[in-house]
Motif scaffolding. Structure first.
Motif, PDB file in Angstrom:
ATOM      1  N   ASP A 139      -8.728   4.915  -2.025  1.00  0.00           N
ATOM      2  CA  ASP A 139      -8.058   5.646  -3.106  1.00  0.00           C
ATOM      3  C   ASP A 139      -6.711   6.185  -2.642  1.00  0.00           C
ATOM      4  N   TYR A 140      -6.663   6.688  -1.397  1.00  0.00           N
ATOM      5  CA  TYR A 140      -5.415   7.202  -0.843  1.00  0.00           C
ATOM      6  C   TYR A 140      -4.393   6.079  -0.709  1.00  0.00           C
ATOM      7  N   ALA A 141      -4.852   4.922  -0.252  1.00  0.00           N
ATOM      8  CA  ALA A 141      -3.949   3.776  -0.082  1.00  0.00           C
ATOM      9  C   ALA A 141      -3.335   3.367  -1.406  1.00  0.00           C
ATOM     10  N   ALA A 142      -4.129   3.403  -2.463  1.00  0.00           N
ATOM     11  CA  ALA A 142      -3.645   2.989  -3.779  1.00  0.00           C
ATOM     12  C   ALA A 142      -2.736   4.035  -4.414  1.00  0.00           C
ATOM     13  N   LYS A 143      -3.149   5.288  -4.381  1.00  0.00           N
ATOM     14  CA  LYS A 143      -2.437   6.338  -5.112  1.00  0.00           C
ATOM     15  C   LYS A 143      -1.254   6.925  -4.349  1.00  0.00           C
TER      16      LYS A 143
ATOM     17  N   VAL B 182       0.785  -8.756   3.916  1.00  0.00           N
ATOM     18  CA  VAL B 182       0.021  -7.554   3.561  1.00  0.00           C
ATOM     19  C   VAL B 182       0.848  -6.294   3.788  1.00  0.00           C
ATOM     20  N   ASP B 183       0.628  -5.296   2.933  1.00  0.00           N
ATOM     21  CA  ASP B 183       1.311  -4.002   3.057  1.00  0.00           C
ATOM     22  C   ASP B 183       0.590  -3.091   4.037  1.00  0.00           C
ATOM     23  N   ALA B 184      -0.698  -3.370   4.265  1.00  0.00           N
ATOM     24  CA  ALA B 184      -1.498  -2.533   5.150  1.00  0.00           C
ATOM     25  C   ALA B 184      -2.663  -3.346   5.697  1.00  0.00           C
ATOM     26  N   ILE B 185      -3.185  -2.872   6.812  1.00  0.00           N
ATOM     27  CA  ILE B 185      -4.401  -3.453   7.391  1.00  0.00           C
ATOM     28  C   ILE B 185      -5.405  -2.336   7.546  1.00  0.00           C
ATOM     29  N   PHE B 186      -6.603  -2.536   7.024  1.00  0.00           N
ATOM     30  CA  PHE B 186      -7.677  -1.575   7.255  1.00  0.00           C
ATOM     31  C   PHE B 186      -8.544  -2.116   8.378  1.00  0.00           C
TER      32      PHE B 186
END
Length: 376
Positions: free
Chosen positions: A157-161, A221-225
């Protein structure tokens, strides 16, 4: 009169006094199981220190239960972060007469160990976050922190918002923890409108992530989890920097450790975001005092879960005082019905052993130290 004859009455008196004291004392063994060797030893030692500090403070309080003064005794075992070793350690603690155990640290160890402890009526309090730990139906298991569902979901949710991530790659280390938190992140990320462009796998002993990172970089990709631990997360961050990747590195509570900055150096900063169960310690009423006591005792700052292990040990002691008993069955019932305000949060458990209320805090790194961003 020979000196030995003169000494005999004194020795007898001392023995009588010693026996009388022992009769008025009740030893309570508090077990700790965690990785005290290997790459995650820093975490295992931190957890052990949290319990050790609690035990020392409890003994100084000279608590009486049922007319007897309690003497808490720490019994610590190295489970190596390994399920097989962890099961053996669990049986060893059971055989030693330990009825209250803090740990394991790793979900993959906690799942099989819980069966051993439950069969023996031993209360197990773990920071293992895999949901399966409390889905077994064992009434003696407590999870002291948020589950993967909460931690992975919060980070998604943090990544999206907040980060406005649109495309993410997901990597896990195939451990029960890593896979569980990565699965939950991926599920919630998709629900939040983030595209999961790639799902990759590694091992919890790996150090080379070149092929995985190359593949994810090609996908833009914008991020890697990363679902895994700091000893792999830090070199992953270094290699991302070497490859010129600007993507954020996201993770769960195991990346929220000073060890990330220690191992990752200048490759770990604002580019790393992690979600940790619990409130911000420094902002809690008793937080600064705990940090000061911990640092005075162990000559270092607490890591991720020392305050949680400390709090749960104190909660167990409080339950003993409330029930006037050290019987694990009575203490178990009290832990489910009572609430306890610790240094890092409020503890109260539902029927499954999960916290009724828990916060999740998102952190980054600034100047080599964890810096909180927001709590949910």
């Amino acid at each position: 009169m020979p000196s030995t004859m003169k000494a005999a009455p004194l020795i007898a008196a001392l023995l009588l006094a010693s026996n009388a004291y022992a009769a008025d004392e009740q030893v309570v063994k508090i077990g700790v199981t965690g990785p005290l060797s290997g790459p995650n030893a820093f975490a295992g030692k931190d957890d052990e220190n949290g319990v050790r500090l609690a035990v020392e403070e409890l003994n100084a309080q000279k608590i009486k239960v049922g007319g007897k003064q309690l003497r808490f005794e720490l019994v610590s075992e190295d489970d190596q972060g390994n399920p097989t070793a962890g099961t053996n350690v669990a049986q060893k603690l059971v055989d030693a007469g330990v009825k209250f155990v803090l740990g394991p640290y790793n979900s993959g160890v906690a799942i099989p160990a819980s069966r051993v402890f439950n069969s023996a009526g031993v209360l197990m309090s773990t920071v293992g976050t895999n949901p399966k730990i409390t889905q077994s139906g064992y009434g003696t298991v407590f999870r002291m922190v948020a589950s993967d569902t909460q931690v992975g979901g919060t980070m998604a949710d943090y990544a999206a918002k907040e980060l406005k991530i649109r495309k993410v790659g997901v990597i896990d280390d195939r451990t029960a923890f890593g896979q569980g938190v990565a699965d939950e992140f991926a599920r919630r990320a998709k629900a939040a409108g983030i595209t999961v462009a790639g799902r990759e796998f590694t091992r919890d002993t790996a150090s080379d992530f070149a092929s995985i990172l190359t593949a994810l970089k090609a996908k833009g990709v914008d991020a890697i989890f990363y679902g895994g631990y700091a000893p792999q997360g830090a070199p992953m961050a270094r290699q991302m920097k070497q490859f010129g990747m600007t993507a954020k590195l996201l993770g769960g509570d195991t990346l929220c450790s000073p060890e990330m900055a220690k191992l990752g150096g200048d490759a770990v900063g604002d580019n790393v975001r992690c979600a940790q169960a619990g409130a911000i310690l420094e902002k809690q009423a008793a937080g600064p005092a705990f940090i000061a006591r911990y640092k005075a005792r162990f000559k270092r700052d607490p890591d991720v879960y020392a305050p949680t292990f400390y709090d749960q040990t104190m909660f167990i002691a409080q339950a003993m005082k409330e029930t006037s008993s050290v019987d694990p069955a009575k203490v178990n019932a009290a832990l489910h019905s009572m609430s306890y305000q610790g240094v890092v949060g409020n503890y109260g458990y539902d029927a499954a052993g999960n916290l009724k209320k828990t916060a999740v805090t998102v952190y980054t790194f600034k100047n080599g130290a964890l810096a909180p961003l927001a709590s949910y």
